[in-house]
Design a protein around this motif. Structure first.
Motif, mmCIF file in Angstrom:
data_model
loop_
_atom_site.group_PDB
_atom_site.id
_atom_site.type_symbol
_atom_site.label_atom_id
_atom_site.label_comp_id
_atom_site.label_asym_id
_atom_site.label_seq_id
_atom_site.Cartn_x
_atom_site.Cartn_y
_atom_site.Cartn_z
ATOM 1 N N THR B 50 0.828 -1.205 0.000
ATOM 2 C CA THR B 50 0.000 0.000 0.000
ATOM 3 C C THR B 50 0.858 1.250 0.000
ATOM 4 O O THR B 50 1.912 1.288 0.660
ATOM 5 N N THR B 51 0.424 2.253 -0.731
ATOM 6 C CA THR B 51 1.123 3.531 -0.744
ATOM 7 C C THR B 51 0.142 4.629 -1.156
ATOM 8 O O THR B 51 -0.888 4.344 -1.775
ATOM 9 N N ARG B 52 0.463 5.858 -0.776
ATOM 10 C CA ARG B 52 -0.418 6.994 -1.091
ATOM 11 C C ARG B 52 0.438 8.241 -1.224
ATOM 12 O O ARG B 52 1.353 8.446 -0.428
ATOM 13 N N GLY B 58 -4.202 6.842 -3.426
ATOM 14 C CA GLY B 58 -3.613 5.634 -2.863
ATOM 15 C C GLY B 58 -3.900 4.411 -3.704
ATOM 16 O O GLY B 58 -4.939 4.323 -4.358
ATOM 17 N N ILE B 59 -2.953 3.495 -3.698
ATOM 18 C CA ILE B 59 -3.175 2.177 -4.288
ATOM 19 C C ILE B 59 -2.820 1.148 -3.218
ATOM 20 O O ILE B 59 -1.728 1.201 -2.643
#
Lengths: 111, 111
Positions: B50-52, B58-59
């Protein structure tokens, strides 16, 4: 411009690329822009979603119509160079998964 | 702790959740942590990435062993509440795709 890819009827392919950037730019930004433009010109390209946080962890998901489109993009000469530089300079670690999209939704509905 | 999910032998499932956050926190951070912990306890859970970015895009990609694991997680009561609040409060827009991972790689090799 929307940062969301379109939602065509499945099935189609997703390439999930998760990568931890090194600190050095070393031409990364320019190459990333160039690759995004080049990908969008390829047959079977459906769209891309990409984001990266302050710690340098990025996830990019590109969407493709079929296996032939994936193979063409993977083997394109300019892209092969970018892949090589990615391994040598830009990424501490990455994973790449090829997945067949079976169903998709969007929301929020009814707002 | 690594922010990369493990790479088990395919096939397995990926749930690709791309979402634009609203500005308001409104309990989002606490719920996101709670859901990450809860997901990790479910049968068939394989991992998450996860990252944003600063703009709030975010994905999150979660990985699951099979359809039964996906269905269980989707329908878990605490998760249903989080989904409802997501629609009502936290996301301007989101897409969710369920995809079957066919092959996977990691790199860079040989560094």
């Amino acid at each position: 411009m929307s940062r969301f890819a379109p939602l065509p009827d499945p099935p189609y392919y997703a390439v999930i690329f998760t990568a931890q950037r090194t600190g050095a730019d070393a031409g990364y930004g320019a190459m990333a822009d160039k690759m995004a433009g080049l990908a969008a010109q390829q047959p079977g390209y459906l769209g891309v979603e990409t984001t990266r946080d302050e710690a340098g962890l990025g996830i990019t998901v590109s969407y493709w119509a079929d296996e032939a489109a994936l193979k063409n993009w993977k083997q394109l000469s300019e892209h092969l160079l970018a892949q090589k530089l990615g391994r040598e300079r830009w990424y501490d670690y990455y994973t790449l998964r090829v997945a067949k999209v079976e169903r998709a939704y969007s929301g929020p509905e009814g707002r």
